[in-house]
Design an enzyme around this catalytic site. Structure first.
Site, mmCIF file in Angstrom:
data_model
loop_
_atom_site.group_PDB
_atom_site.id
_atom_site.type_symbol
_atom_site.label_atom_id
_atom_site.label_comp_id
_atom_site.label_asym_id
_atom_site.label_seq_id
_atom_site.Cartn_x
_atom_site.Cartn_y
_atom_site.Cartn_z
ATOM 1 N N ASP A 247 3.688 3.930 4.103
ATOM 2 C CA ASP A 247 4.744 4.065 5.109
ATOM 3 C C ASP A 247 4.597 5.203 6.119
ATOM 4 O O ASP A 247 4.702 4.983 7.314
ATOM 5 C CB ASP A 247 6.103 4.214 4.412
ATOM 6 C CG ASP A 247 6.458 2.994 3.586
ATOM 7 O OD1 ASP A 247 5.614 2.095 3.432
ATOM 8 O OD2 ASP A 247 7.577 2.937 3.068
ATOM 9 N N GLU B 93 6.941 7.662 -8.868
ATOM 10 C CA GLU B 93 6.448 6.836 -7.759
ATOM 11 C C GLU B 93 5.091 7.340 -7.268
ATOM 12 O O GLU B 93 4.201 6.551 -6.960
ATOM 13 C CB GLU B 93 7.495 6.888 -6.634
ATOM 14 C CG GLU B 93 7.221 5.976 -5.477
ATOM 15 C CD GLU B 93 8.347 6.037 -4.425
ATOM 16 O OE1 GLU B 93 8.226 5.310 -3.430
ATOM 17 O OE2 GLU B 93 9.330 6.803 -4.590
#
Length: 437
Positions: A170, A402
């Site tokens: 991202d 994550e």
């Protein structure tokens, strides 16, 4: 210890599985179904609960648009804990969008083809899994048709992404120079991610302005791909995205051969593969950097940075052996130094590297999984094993997070991973990596 890790990974996945038949990536932070997350999650489920694996993929494909497009987020439920949600994305503007589910109008790396193949590889009951594959493979093929017909304006076999979220990586520093060509308006909105995670680990407010502006451009043109290709200031051929498509092409080819009776589709897949691999090697390999790079289609120039995406072509059998050796040399020299876990998401020797911030430097288990199997393809077994062991060690020490700091010593006495905790694909792919031991 291995058995304890396996047990904990299963607990994470089962806790994140929802009544609607999909798995959220992480409670609070990501309350919906994400496209490439679901693929990796299904691989984990396949190791201990085949029905959940099948349900995961079925529910994702159930949200496919009539033109073959699969969105990057499926909003199965109303939940205001995530921004931007369905009211901002307005997928219904596209005439062929799903009438059953609200979603985004962007996609993510096309992993579903090779995920079906992995599920077949893992399954003990091959006949049962092949029946599932047979029922769902044409939807995945339709997704590939969508890409080649709508996202390849120069007929190169290389598809574009129009938003950084489509890349999966991202807020990579790779995009910074594109942001400098844009001046989006200042948006007023309430960030939800920073209520769950330290803001220093997430993209900035100004970065989000760029992200929202790109969505607004697409919305203004009802998510029409031809208009987006013409007008979006962000138009990139991404090596990771295209490598996942090529790997999935290869998987579909092999699965169709198993099923039989799909000669026309096999022929089309072979044609795509030939063109895609040739142009991938000709256009995206940077011999000076010794790595594959992104190409800025809007501004007609390569984006010359090395990231973990640069090595993903190994997974899709794109380079020849000689070029694979160059890639691995680059990886080890820049990313594999003493005191480092493999493999940081961005070049640790570059000034833009940040070991704590999302895709600007931390290690991601999904990219390590891709890299592990890519290295094995070319018989770099020792380095592959280091990637596997580093992935296990990070989760064992820092938790099921994550993403993770690539530095073995961060100077912190209480060390944990970053981003969302009890993160689904970290747990899912750990199960697969533990099986490889």
């Amino acid at each position: 210890m291995k058995e304890n890790l396996r047990k904990r990974a299963i607990e994470v996945l089962d806790a994140n599985f929802q009544e609607g038949g999909f798995t959220i990536p992480s409670k609070g932070l990501y309350p919906f179904q994400w496209k490439w997350d679901s693929g990796f999650i299904a691989i984990g489920f396949a190791h201990y609960d085949v029905e959940k694996a099948k349900t995961e993929i079925h529910s994702l494909l159930d949200a496919q648009w009539e033109n073959g497009f699969i969105p990057h987020i499926v909003f199965h439920s109303d939940n205001d804990s995530y921004f931007p949600g369905p009211d901002f994305h307005q997928s219904e503007r596209h005439p062929l969008s799903s009438k059953k589910y609200r979603s985004t109008g962007m996609t993510q790396p096309p992993v579903t083809g090779f995920v079906l193949q992995e599920m077949y590889r893992i399954a003990e009951d091959k006949q049962d899994m092949l029946a599932f594959v047979k029922d769902h493979i044409d939807k995945v093929y339709a997704n590939h048709v969508y890409f080649y017909e709508n996202r390849d304006p120069h007929n190169e076999g290389l598809v574009y992404i129009y938003h950084n979220w489509e890349s999966g990586t991202d807020n990579s520093p790779v995009w910074d120079d594109i942001w400098s060509t844009m001046n989006p308006p200042e948006y007023t909105f309430e960030r939800r991610d920073t209520t769950h995670v330290d803001a220093s680990q997430r993209p900035t407010k100004r970065e989000y302005d760029h992200y929202l502006y790109l969505i607004d451009i697409a919305k203004e043109h009802n998510y029409d791909d031809a208009r987006i290709a013409e007008l979006s200031p962000f138009l990139v051929q991404d090596p990771l995205f295209n490598a996942m498509l090529i790997k999935s092409n290869e998987a579909l080819l092999e699965l169709y051969k198993l099923i039989g009776g799909n000669g026309d589709k096999e022929k089309t897949l072979q044609q795509w593969q030939k063109m895609s691999i040739r142009n991938f090697n000709n256009k995206l390999f940077d011999s000076e950097l010794g790595a594959y790079v992104h190409y800025d289609l809007r501004n007609g120039k390569p984006i010359r940075f090395v990231s973990s995406s640069s090595f993903s072509p190994l997974f899709a059998n794109i380079p020849d052996q000689e070029r694979a050796e160059i890639l691995v040399k680059t990886m080890m020299e820049r990313f594999g130094g003493e005191g480092k876990y493999l493999c940081a998401s961005f070049d640790p020797t570059n000034e833009r590297f940040n070991p704590k911030k999302y895709w600007r430097g931390p290690v991601w288990i999904n990219m390590n999984w891709v890299l592990y199997y890519g290295l094995k393809n070319y018989r770099f077994d020792e380095i592959a094993e280091r990637v596997r062991q580093d992935s296990i060690a990070l989760i064992e020490r820092d938790g099921f997070f994550e993403y993770f700091d690539c530095r073995k010593d961060t100077g912190e006495s209480q060390r944990t991973g970053y981003g969302g905790n009890n993160f689904s694909w970290s747990a899912a792919l750990l199960l697969d990596l533990l099986k490889e031991g």
